[in-house]
Scaffold this active site. Structure first.
Site, PDB file in Angstrom:
ATOM      1  N   PHE A 113      98.372 123.679  52.112  1.00  0.00           N
ATOM      2  CA  PHE A 113      97.873 124.347  52.852  1.00  0.00           C
ATOM      3  C   PHE A 113      96.714 125.554  52.145  1.00  0.00           C
ATOM      4  CE2 PHE A 113      99.163 127.808  55.996  1.00  0.00           C
ATOM      5  CZ  PHE A 113      98.742 127.373  57.148  1.00  0.00           C
ATOM      6  N   ASP A 184     106.870 125.095  46.834  1.00  0.00           N
ATOM      7  CA  ASP A 184     106.379 125.765  48.866  1.00  0.00           C
ATOM      8  C   ASP A 184     107.112 124.770  49.976  1.00  0.00           C
ATOM      9  OD1 ASP A 184     105.505 126.522  51.319  1.00  0.00           O
ATOM     10  OD2 ASP A 184     103.812 126.990  50.968  1.00  0.00           O
ATOM     11  N   LYS A 210     109.412 128.430  61.422  1.00  0.00           N
ATOM     12  CA  LYS A 210     109.475 127.101  61.391  1.00  0.00           C
ATOM     13  C   LYS A 210     110.561 126.157  61.944  1.00  0.00           C
ATOM     14  CE  LYS A 210     104.877 126.752  58.513  1.00  0.00           C
ATOM     15  NZ  LYS A 210     103.986 126.321  59.720  1.00  0.00           N
TER      16      LYS A 210
END
Length: 398
Positions: A113, A184, A210
């Site tokens: 990301f 992550d 999320k």
């Protein structure tokens, strides 16, 4: 066995909507408004500043951290919540570099990301000590772990394709080469089984907005292996991590041998109230049950789309064990097609240049939702609805 009809009933999803975007922002738990109202009226309004003691606000970084930690296999006392995921990435990588000061290479991958890479670039500029960021293709990370590498920083699940890194293999090789690993878990926590203790993870970071459904901007988490708690250093030395925060010393003294070393500044207790409500959903969820249900629904979705939606190409790994809990498809006009889906109450999202992304979240998605979503996509493609002018306009958030 997990009762997914029960968890589905715990979310407030608008009537008629098929929400396939829980991998980006989870829906609101029905308990959230009451929990926030309780915080406002029964805690902040009545206790005011006393709430730091009477309501234990000061230690919610830890008590909620332990609840998140249990979802990723972390022992109590090794996870805290607060701040943002970007801050946690910066903090974890900086702490990792301090453990191997003689090395100058940070290894990630070009599918990570982007904000994770941005935070590392900023950290390298601040340190100005000859650091190098290497970003090979995701498939080549393992081969690039050498004795030059200080920190391996990767996201377990690729945010576009859903491809999973082999955590075990990467950690084993990194440790053999003397490197530190920062994971992550933004697309892992609450999506797939994770056991940071069994894998001997050094640092793990992630968000709670999320799959954990704690709301937009919900606090992030950081886990530190217990074996590192006595030696880890935080580059961001806020008062919340001080050994005696209310002594108001002018010099920073970190909390000794404790996860509190990774706390920074005063957290949002209002956000903690929503996280607390969201975590209640997980009390009756078995992660293995969740993962199997996710695989079943994902495989159904892929089969139906490939059989009924010409021009749309599957973009992830075929092996369901090599994927997270979202599936992606490439389509030349993916942005416009996704806007047409959204207009028809099927909510996914788009990632440049051409990826339509769908979160498969069994807590509130079932087989009927999957089949109806494919019906809608098939109709849009057949009728070329995506060509309508209104679907060509790019919004700020895609």
């Amino acid at each position: 066995m997990t009762d997914f009809s029960k968890t589905r009933a715990m979310f407030d999803i608008p009537e008629g909507m098929i929400y396939l975007n829980g991998n980006s922002l989870g829906p609101m738990p029905k308990a959230a408004p009451e929990r926030m109202q309780r915080f406002l009226m029964d805690e902040w309004r009545t206790d005011l500043i006393r709430g730091w003691n009477t309501r234990n606000w000061f230690m919610q970084t830890n008590t909620l951290g332990d609840r998140v930690g249990r979802l990723i296999g972390a022992p109590d006392g090794s996870t805290v919540v607060g701040d943002t995921l970007s801050i946690r990435v910066f903090q974890a990588v900086a702490a990792g570099l301090a453990l191997v000061p003689e090395r100058k290479v940070i290894l990630s991958d070009n599918g990570n990301f982007p904000t994770d890479l941005y935070m590392v670039e900023g950290l390298m500029k601040l340190k100005d000590a000859g650091y190098e960021l290497r970003i090979p293709d995701p498939e080549d990370v393992l081969d690039n772990i050498t004795d030059e590498v200080a920190v391996v920083m990767v996201t377990e699940v690729d945010y576009r394709t859903g491809r999973r890194h082999d955590m075990s293999a990467i950690i084993e090789k990194a440790h053999a080469q003397g490197a530190v690993v920062v994971w992550d878990l933004a697309h892992s926590a609450g999506a797939i089984p994770v056991d940071v203790a069994a894998l001997d993870v050094d640092f793990a970071v992630g968000c709670t907005y999320k799959y954990l459904n704690a709301g937009p901007g919900a606090p992030a988490f950081i886990h530190v292996a217990p074996r590192l708690l006595s030696v880890v250093e935080s580059a961001l030395s806020g008062w919340y991590a001080h050994e005696a925060p209310f002594a108001f010393d002018t010099d920073f003294r970190p909390m000794p041998d404790a996860i509190e070393r990774m706390r920074i500044g005063t957290p949002s207790i209002a956000s903690f109230a929503l996280l607390d409500a969201a975590l209640d959903v997980w009390d009756a969820v078995d992660m293995e049950d969740l993962h199997q249900k996710s695989i079943d629904l994902s495989e159904l979705f892929i089969r139906e789309v490939e059989a009924r939606c010409p021009g749309v190409t599957f973009a992830g790994p075929r092996d369901p064990l090599a994927r997270g809990s979202h599936v992606s498809f490439r389509f030349e006009h993916g942005y416009a097609c996704m806007q047409a889906l959204i207009a028809n109450q099927v909510i996914g999202d788009f990632r440049a240049p051409d990826v339509m992304r769908f979160g498969i979240t069994p807590l509130f998605i079932d087989q009927a939702d999957i089949l109806k979503a494919v019906d809608t996509l098939e109709s849009i493609l057949k009728n070329k609805t995506w060509r309508e002018e209104r679907f060509q306009v790019r919004a700020k958030v895609t």
